[in-house]
Scaffold this motif. Structure first.
Motif, PDB file in Angstrom:
ATOM      1  N   ASN A  39       2.023   8.181   0.943  1.00 52.76           N
ATOM      2  CA  ASN A  39       0.918   8.644  -0.097  1.00 52.76           C
ATOM      3  C   ASN A  39      -0.447   8.016   0.225  1.00 52.76           C
ATOM      4  N   ALA A  40      -0.420   6.821   0.602  1.00 53.47           N
ATOM      5  CA  ALA A  40      -1.494   6.351   1.036  1.00 53.47           C
ATOM      6  C   ALA A  40      -2.221   7.157   2.213  1.00 53.47           C
TER       7      ALA A  40
ATOM      8  N   ASN B 195       0.853  -1.430   0.094  1.00 53.93           N
ATOM      9  CA  ASN B 195      -0.001   0.003  -0.098  1.00 53.93           C
ATOM     10  C   ASN B 195       0.846   1.392   0.215  1.00 53.93           C
ATOM     11  N   THR B 196       0.828   2.075  -1.290  1.00 49.35           N
ATOM     12  CA  THR B 196       0.218   1.926  -2.172  1.00 49.35           C
ATOM     13  C   THR B 196       0.624   0.691  -3.231  1.00 49.35           C
TER      14      THR B 196
ATOM     15  N   GLU C 145      -5.092   7.504  -8.182  1.00 52.96           N
ATOM     16  CA  GLU C 145      -5.295   7.938  -6.672  1.00 52.96           C
ATOM     17  C   GLU C 145      -4.265   8.822  -5.856  1.00 52.96           C
ATOM     18  N   THR C 146      -3.212   8.406  -6.351  1.00 50.68           N
ATOM     19  CA  THR C 146      -2.013   9.102  -5.610  1.00 50.68           C
ATOM     20  C   THR C 146      -0.748   9.779  -6.619  1.00 50.68           C
TER      21      THR C 146
ATOM     22  N   ASP D 204      -6.193   8.245   6.489  1.00 52.09           N
ATOM     23  CA  ASP D 204      -6.050   7.030   7.637  1.00 52.09           C
ATOM     24  C   ASP D 204      -5.046   7.318   8.830  1.00 52.09           C
TER      25      ASP D 204
ATOM     26  N   CYS E 180      -5.134   2.552  -3.266  1.00 52.15           N
ATOM     27  CA  CYS E 180      -4.777   2.567  -2.058  1.00 52.15           C
ATOM     28  C   CYS E 180      -5.885   1.540  -1.440  1.00 52.15           C
ATOM     29  N   TYR E 181      -5.488   0.607  -0.406  1.00 50.30           N
ATOM     30  CA  TYR E 181      -6.491  -0.158   0.185  1.00 50.30           C
ATOM     31  C   TYR E 181      -7.422   0.480   0.879  1.00 50.30           C
TER      32      TYR E 181
ATOM     33  N   THR F 168      -5.912   9.013   1.910  1.00 56.99           N
ATOM     34  CA  THR F 168      -7.086   8.404   2.576  1.00 56.99           C
ATOM     35  C   THR F 168      -7.447   9.087   3.844  1.00 56.99           C
TER      36      THR F 168
ATOM     37  N   HIS G 114       0.004  14.237  -5.857  1.00 54.94           N
ATOM     38  CA  HIS G 114      -1.314  13.611  -6.437  1.00 54.94           C
ATOM     39  C   HIS G 114      -2.140  14.436  -7.130  1.00 54.94           C
TER      40      HIS G 114
ATOM     41  N   ILE H   5       3.697   4.289   1.991  1.00 57.58           N
ATOM     42  CA  ILE H   5       2.395   4.339   2.767  1.00 57.58           C
ATOM     43  C   ILE H   5       2.333   5.701   3.022  1.00 57.58           C
TER      44      ILE H   5
END
Length: 342
Positions: free
Chosen positions: A176-177, A138-139, A280-281, A183, A147-148, A181, A257, A174
């Protein structure tokens, strides 16, 4: 003006990062006496709500150490068919750990809990390799920076727990994810047994990755890193670059992004492009219409000082990064609008 969109690994340290590196306090990290390395490891462990971290010269070595930690020779790991640990780490899983890979046909490099559950070998059926580890990314690199959904990680974790499997995240991108997101990184620390994170891609450090886990696991990882030749001496100069990157270059990933999405939006409107993967990224993957020569197209771009890469099978890739500035972005957009491809 050379514009390199081959990868986000092509970045060079900024003047500010170089000054921070130059002023680092260092010691011998093989003896665990480098204060800047210790600071970096503590900083990254805290970010993910985990007990400890270990600095590595490369993400490949960090991933391969994780596989070695969680498996025994003759066992098997589960991963997507596009996984970096399988495709781009020199066969290290078999060479270093003596394990085979059960490869799943996921979506853009992402697998599901249902797929994982269906791929686990019966531990009592000794004719098949014992399944012991699940690896996710991920990514996803070959998946175009996808991304998950974090809820899927939770579902996979439940499967792992039910079958006594370890769960490793290749988090090369990670950061970037997390930006895409929103998260919480501490949630990752509660789900994964080990996480590898990279500092030399989107964050722009010249070198370095870390493996994050509980203290006991990281203590075991120290021995494996030594065996693999990863012990380094006054490496605090490089760790300092990582600290600077974490403090200054995470939020700005949103600019990468945005630029990748703007490139994707433009390419999707061009008549000589047949497909643009969802963006996405910071990774953009696209394909030319059938019959067009991708090598000729790449050369056309080189003539205009724009460098991109081929992934084979008709897929082309561009990756935005912190050295890809707005003035370059405007030039690339203009070039793609004007270029004739036939």
């Amino acid at each position: 003006m050379e514009i390199n969109l081959v990868s986000d690994t092509v970045t060079k340290p900024s003047e500010e990062m170089l000054r921070y590196m130059f002023n680092a306090k260092v010691g011998d990290d093989v003896y665990k006496q480098d204060p800047t390395v210790i600071e970096l490891e503590s900083k990254v462990a805290t970010m993910f709500g985990m007990e400890a971290a270990l600095f590595f010269p490369s993400g490949t070595m960090a991933n391969q150490t994780a596989i070695k930690l969680h498996t025994q020779p003759g066992e098997q790991l589960i991963a997507d068919k596009w996984a970096h640990v399988y495709n781009y780490e020199g066969g290290g899983a078999s060479f270093n750990s003596g394990v085979s890979c059960c490869l799943l046909d996921g979506n853009r490099g992402m697998i599901t809990a249902e797929q994982v559950a269906g791929a686990i070998n019966d531990p009592e059926f000794y004719h098949s390799p014992l399944t012991s580890l699940v690896c996710v990314e991920n990514t996803t690199n070959k998946g175009g920076g996808a991304c998950y959904d974090f809820e899927e990680f939770k579902r996979i974790k439940k499967v792992c727990d039910a079958h006594n499997l370890k769960f490793h995240l290749d988090g090369a991108r990670i950061w970037n994810a997390l930006v895409a997101t929103n998260d919480n990184p501490e949630e990752y620390g509660r789900v994964f047994d080990t996480i590898s994170v990279c500092l030399s891609k989107g964050l722009g450090a010249p070198i370095g990755s870390l493996l994050v886990s509980d203290a006991k696991t990281i203590h075991r990882a120290l021995r494996i890193r030594k065996i693999l030749g990863g012990g380094m001496r006054q490496v605090g100069y490089l760790a300092a670059a990582g600290i600077y990157a974490l403090d200054n270059n995470i939020i700005r990933l949103a600019d990468d992004h945005r630029r990748a999405k703007e490139l994707g939006d433009l390419l999707s409107r061009l008549p000589w492009i047949i497909r643009v993967e969802p963006v996405e990224t910071n990774i953009l993957i696209f394909s030319l219409k059938e019959g067009l020569d991708e090598n000729l197209f790449i050369e056309k771009l080189k003539e205009r000082n724009i460098h991109i890469s081929s992934m084979g099978h008709g897929k082309l890739r561009m990756v935005t990064h912190l050295d890809y500035r707005e003035v370059m972005h405007s030039y690339v957009l203009e070039t793609f609008e004007r270029i004739v491809v036939k």
